[in-house]
Design an enzyme around this catalytic site. Structure first.
Site, PDB file in Angstrom:
ATOM      1  N   GLY A 239      72.498  20.075  -6.720  1.00  7.25           N
ATOM      2  CA  GLY A 239      72.826  19.776  -5.330  1.00  7.25           C
ATOM      3  C   GLY A 239      71.682  19.707  -4.352  1.00  7.25           C
ATOM      4  O   GLY A 239      71.884  19.324  -3.192  1.00  7.25           O
ATOM      5  N   TYR A 319      78.828   5.386  -0.011  1.00  8.67           N
ATOM      6  CA  TYR A 319      78.615   6.591   0.816  1.00  8.67           C
ATOM      7  C   TYR A 319      77.943   6.282   2.154  1.00  8.67           C
ATOM      8  O   TYR A 319      77.539   7.191   2.863  1.00  8.67           O
ATOM      9  CB  TYR A 319      77.700   7.590   0.092  1.00  8.67           C
ATOM     10  CG  TYR A 319      78.011   7.835  -1.357  1.00  8.67           C
ATOM     11  CD1 TYR A 319      79.184   8.476  -1.740  1.00  8.67           C
ATOM     12  CD2 TYR A 319      77.117   7.440  -2.357  1.00  8.67           C
ATOM     13  CE1 TYR A 319      79.454   8.721  -3.077  1.00  8.67           C
ATOM     14  CE2 TYR A 319      77.387   7.677  -3.692  1.00  8.67           C
ATOM     15  CZ  TYR A 319      78.553   8.315  -4.039  1.00  8.67           C
ATOM     16  OH  TYR A 319      78.816   8.554  -5.366  1.00  8.67           O
ATOM     17  N   CYS A 352      80.486 -11.023  -3.336  1.00  3.82           N
ATOM     18  CA  CYS A 352      81.515 -11.507  -2.405  1.00  3.82           C
ATOM     19  C   CYS A 352      82.294 -10.369  -1.771  1.00  3.82           C
ATOM     20  O   CYS A 352      83.496 -10.210  -2.024  1.00  3.82           O
ATOM     21  CB  CYS A 352      82.455 -12.436  -3.148  1.00  3.82           C
ATOM     22  SG  CYS A 352      81.549 -13.794  -3.857  1.00  3.82           S
TER      23      CYS A 352
END
Ligand code: LLP
Length: 423
Positions: A239, A319, A352
């Site tokens: 993390g 994100y 696209c």
């Protein structure tokens, strides 16, 4: 810290010009710096030397065999989340006895594969998973080592999709339930409850959430021990955040200093510490090289259309991650540019979807059709999250080692795209 630098007006990776790599392998292409991977692995090792941790590199971040092999040769263990990742570690020559296997939904086949291979530890996230693993262990007449994944209920203050330590997340079990499970451990006689695992989230850019989580977990471990259970393994997960556009992540030393007062007593009483960094080791070690296809003005906007897209690097779309993007021919890194002199542009791919962007509203130098650009800090969760969307062959991966480079995964071909299909 990384080994991507601008010298004599262009970008270099270690001793190799990025433009020379683009010339040789084409674009888009992932380019990794071996020295940067080594640097970050060693940095963690030395910052946490007092804890003598086993650093289990989180394979999902960047799982190329050459990178896994490099880290194995440096002594790393591996955090895996699937049978496929176990296969990769074994194929790269990693030590099976240093593999830890995480995940909320391991299948029976994956558990069996891991148990037969002889991995170090299963991190287990629920009672039904314990039941299934017990059945596998009984069948194989083995005792399997497990660490219960505990969800301490701490907000890691990161993107909601990569937050795992909050009470409502699907990962682990809350502290109260964990206590109940441990008190019932005799129900799973083929499982050795060796320790506790926690992973509260990813791209965490302050020490506070780690301190809060570890404080709760250290107390939990102390209480369990008072009740007579010896928990000899503590797996603190991964993390640690890195620099993207904002240069805001703490260093390994800062994390270590903040965590030490809580973790060191656990170490002193003889516990084995595991950590599972992924992004911290691989993130800044990679760039995505791409070439400008067109520069287009429409409405009030300028679009720099490049040949890399969301299928190559999903993080901006998924994100809203802000990677630094910059031309390969430039006098220095984007952090040094005088943004007031630059017009804004969206750097977009050919896919696209309007979500197909690498960066939006960025002050960006004038570029032309054919110019090369680099997307920085793309080593972690770049190639591993890529896809063939829009039937785009996946980019090659190149590993730079000092003054030389080699292709460690070739570019996919059109034939690769249809190889597994029938009409
Ligand atoms: N251990 C466990 C149990 C994990 O679930 C993860 C990441 C790690 C270790 C490694 O975390 P790191 O040190 O890399 O933060 N695709 C997202 C990140 C997903 C992370 C998932 N779990 C992204 O691109 O930001």
């Amino acid at each position: 810290m990384d080994f991507f630098d601008y010298k004599n007006g262009e970008l270099w990776c270690e001793g190799v010009k990025a433009s020379a790599i683009a010339e040789a392998v084409g674009t888009p292409a992932y380019v990794y710096s071996r020295a940067t991977i080594e640097h970050h692995y060693r940095q963690l090792g030395s910052a946490f030397a007092w804890a003598k941790p086993t650093i289990c590199y989180s394979v999902k971040a960047l799982s190329n065999l050459a990178v896994v092999k490099l880290l194995a040769s440096m002594g790393a263990g591996f955090d895996v989340v699937s049978g496929g990742e176990i296969h990769r570690v074994l194929a790269a020559g990693g030590e099976v006895s240093k593999i830890v296997f995480a995940g909320v939904g391991k299948t029976d086949a994956e558990m069996e594969l891991a148990a037969k291979a002889g991995i170090d530890l299963f991190t287990v996230e629920s009672e039904p998973e314990l039941d299934a693993l017990e059945a596998v262990a009984r069948e194989l007449r083995k005792t399997l080592r497990v660490a219960l994944r505990v969800n301490p209920g701490v907000d890691p203050k990161t993107h909601v999709y990569v937050s795992t330590g909050k009470r409502e997340s699907k990962f682990g079990v809350d502290l109260e339930r964990a206590g109940k499970i441990l008190s019932r451990r005799a129900s799973w006689p083929h499982l050795d409850f060796a320790g506790i695992h926690a992973h509260i989230g990813s791209q965490i850019v302050s020490v506070g959430p780690f301190v809060d989580a570890l404080t709760l977990l250290a107390k939990f471990i102390a209480d369990e021990e008072k009740a007579g259970l010896k928990l000899s393994v503590f797996d603190m997960g991964g993390g640690f955040g890195i620099f993207y556009k904002l240069r805001e992540a703490p260093s390994a030393e800062e994390h270590a200093a903040a965590i030490r007062p809580i973790l060191e007593p656990l170490v002193r009483s003889g516990r084995r510490i595991l950590m599972e960094p992924g992004r911290f080791i691989a993130g800044q070690a990679g760039i995505l090289l791409s070439r400008v296809t067109f520069v287009k003005d429409s409405g009030d906007k300028r679009f720099v259309i490049v040949d890399a897209a969301m299928n190559d690097l999903l993080r901006p779309a998924l994100y809203h991650a802000e990677h630094q993007v910059w031309p390969v021919k430039a006098s220095g890194r984007p952090e040094l540019a005088d943004e007031s002199q630059l017009a804004c542009a969206d750097i977009v791919g050919p896919v696209c979807e309007s979500g197909d962007f690498l960066a939006r509203e960025r002050p960006f130098p004038e570029v032309r059709r054919g110019d090369l650009i680099a997307v920085f800090a793309a080593g972690a969760y770049g190639m591993t999250m890529s896809s063939n969307y829009n039937s785009r062959p996946r980019a090659p991966e190149v590993l730079v080692e000092g003054n030389s480079f080699r292709v460690v995964r070739r570019r996919e071909t059109f034939e690769d795209l249809t190889r597994l299909e029938t009409t």
